[in-house]
Write a protein that holds these residues in place. Sequence first.
Motif, mmCIF file in Angstrom:
data_model
loop_
_atom_site.group_PDB
_atom_site.id
_atom_site.type_symbol
_atom_site.label_atom_id
_atom_site.label_comp_id
_atom_site.label_asym_id
_atom_site.label_seq_id
_atom_site.Cartn_x
_atom_site.Cartn_y
_atom_site.Cartn_z
ATOM 1 N N GLN A 136 33.053 24.933 46.841
ATOM 2 C CA GLN A 136 34.453 25.208 46.530
ATOM 3 C C GLN A 136 34.665 25.385 45.029
ATOM 4 O OE1 GLN A 136 37.067 25.720 48.756
ATOM 5 N NE2 GLN A 136 37.976 26.464 46.870
ATOM 6 N N ILE A 137 34.029 24.538 44.234
ATOM 7 C CA ILE A 137 34.149 24.663 42.779
ATOM 8 C C ILE A 137 33.540 25.981 42.322
ATOM 9 C CG2 ILE A 137 33.446 23.678 40.562
ATOM 10 C CD1 ILE A 137 33.414 20.941 42.043
ATOM 11 N N THR A 138 32.379 26.326 42.864
ATOM 12 C CA THR A 138 31.734 27.596 42.514
ATOM 13 C C THR A 138 32.634 28.772 42.856
ATOM 14 O OG1 THR A 138 29.564 26.616 42.903
ATOM 15 C CG2 THR A 138 29.676 29.008 42.878
ATOM 16 N N ALA A 139 33.226 28.753 44.031
ATOM 17 C CA ALA A 139 34.123 29.834 44.441
ATOM 18 C C ALA A 139 35.340 29.921 43.517
ATOM 19 C CB ALA A 139 34.563 29.633 45.886
ATOM 20 N N ASP A 140 35.907 28.773 43.146
ATOM 21 C CA ASP A 140 37.068 28.781 42.256
ATOM 22 C C ASP A 140 36.704 29.260 40.850
ATOM 23 O OD1 ASP A 140 38.960 28.069 44.115
ATOM 24 O OD2 ASP A 140 38.838 25.927 43.683
ATOM 25 N N LEU A 141 35.519 28.885 40.364
ATOM 26 C CA LEU A 141 35.090 29.365 39.044
ATOM 27 C C LEU A 141 34.864 30.879 39.075
ATOM 28 C CD1 LEU A 141 32.630 26.514 37.970
ATOM 29 C CD2 LEU A 141 34.853 27.050 36.945
ATOM 30 N N ARG A 142 34.242 31.367 40.130
ATOM 31 C CA ARG A 142 34.017 32.823 40.246
ATOM 32 C C ARG A 142 35.340 33.572 40.385
ATOM 33 N NH1 ARG A 142 28.748 32.269 44.157
ATOM 34 N NH2 ARG A 142 27.276 31.887 42.470
ATOM 35 N N LEU A 143 36.277 33.017 41.142
ATOM 36 C CA LEU A 143 37.586 33.639 41.273
ATOM 37 C C LEU A 143 38.323 33.641 39.940
ATOM 38 C CD1 LEU A 143 39.794 34.852 43.098
ATOM 39 C CD2 LEU A 143 40.584 32.519 43.495
ATOM 40 N N SER A 144 38.220 32.567 39.199
ATOM 41 C CA SER A 144 38.865 32.487 37.886
ATOM 42 C C SER A 144 38.274 33.513 36.930
ATOM 43 C CB SER A 144 38.709 31.083 37.299
ATOM 44 O OG SER A 144 39.316 30.138 38.130
ATOM 45 N N GLY A 178 36.808 36.387 37.765
ATOM 46 C CA GLY A 178 37.263 37.705 38.211
ATOM 47 C C GLY A 178 38.730 37.956 37.878
ATOM 48 N N THR A 179 39.548 36.937 38.031
ATOM 49 C CA THR A 179 40.972 37.063 37.720
ATOM 50 C C THR A 179 41.181 37.304 36.232
ATOM 51 O OG1 THR A 179 41.509 35.602 39.558
ATOM 52 C CG2 THR A 179 43.216 35.918 37.903
ATOM 53 N N ALA A 180 40.431 36.600 35.395
ATOM 54 C CA ALA A 180 40.553 36.794 33.944
ATOM 55 C C ALA A 180 40.187 38.227 33.558
ATOM 56 C CB ALA A 180 39.655 35.796 33.207
ATOM 57 N N ARG A 181 39.148 38.763 34.134
ATOM 58 C CA ARG A 181 38.737 40.140 33.811
ATOM 59 C C ARG A 181 39.714 41.163 34.372
ATOM 60 N NH1 ARG A 181 32.796 41.801 33.872
ATOM 61 N NH2 ARG A 181 33.829 43.415 32.700
ATOM 62 N N ASN A 182 40.206 40.948 35.584
ATOM 63 C CA ASN A 182 41.117 41.920 36.207
ATOM 64 C C ASN A 182 42.493 41.932 35.548
ATOM 65 O OD1 ASN A 182 39.162 42.738 38.017
ATOM 66 N ND2 ASN A 182 39.852 41.358 39.627
ATOM 67 N N ARG A 183 42.971 40.764 35.163
ATOM 68 C CA ARG A 183 44.305 40.678 34.567
ATOM 69 C C ARG A 183 44.275 40.744 33.041
ATOM 70 N NH1 ARG A 183 47.690 36.247 38.110
ATOM 71 N NH2 ARG A 183 47.373 37.246 40.112
ATOM 72 N N LEU A 184 43.079 40.836 32.489
ATOM 73 C CA LEU A 184 42.902 40.889 31.032
ATOM 74 C C LEU A 184 43.622 39.738 30.330
ATOM 75 C CD1 LEU A 184 43.258 44.731 30.493
ATOM 76 C CD2 LEU A 184 41.156 43.381 30.618
ATOM 77 N N SER A 185 43.414 38.557 30.865
ATOM 78 C CA SER A 185 44.012 37.359 30.270
ATOM 79 C C SER A 185 43.050 36.188 30.439
ATOM 80 C CB SER A 185 45.350 37.036 30.940
ATOM 81 O OG SER A 185 45.148 36.720 32.295
ATOM 82 N N ASN A 186 43.304 35.140 29.730
ATOM 83 C CA ASN A 186 42.437 33.958 29.787
ATOM 84 C C ASN A 186 42.859 33.049 30.942
ATOM 85 O OD1 ASN A 186 41.308 35.020 27.501
ATOM 86 N ND2 ASN A 186 42.264 33.563 26.101
#
Length: 151
Positions: free
Chosen positions: A53-61, A63-71
Motif C-alpha cells: 500500500q505504501i509503495t502504491a501510494d508513493l508511486r501514485l504521488s 505520477g501525480t506530481a509529474r502529471n500536475r506539474l506540482s510538488n
Amino acid sequence: MQPRKKTETENDRGFTLPELLIVMVLLGILAAIAIPSFFSFIDSRNAASAANQITADLRLSHGTARNRLSNIQVTFNTTSNCYNVAGNGISRNRCLPEGTKFISSITAVEFKADGSAVVSGSGDIGVARASRSTPEYRLRLNTQTSRIEVV
C-alpha cells in the motif's frame, strides 16, 4: 413377499463414545498446533499488505506530481504508524494495519514536478510486524529517478 427382518448389527450404526472422544482430542491437538502459526501468517500478510500500500501510494504521488506539474509530499509518522499525502489539493491520511509498524529514519518524501524526489532522512522505509524490531520489507527510493522498489 414379507419384508426382510433386520438383524441386530444392521441397527447398530454410528460411532461409539470413545471413538468420538479420540477424534475430538486429535482435533484439539491439531488446533493447538495450527492456531499460533495461523496468527503469525496473518501478521506477516498484514506487513506485506502495508508495504504494498505504501509503495502504491508513493508511486501514485510521483505520477501525480509529474502529471500536475506540482510538488506532492508524503510524510511518515513512526509513532502513530500513519502517513500523509499532501499537495496540490490532495490530502490523504493512511495508517498501517493493526499489528504492523514503520521502522525508518525517513520522515518525508517530496516528489517534484521534474520527476525527482527529495528525501528527509536517510536509509529505506521499513515495514515490520509490531512484535519485531527489524523490518520484514524495505522500500528503497531512488531520488534521481523516483523509482520505488520493495526489497
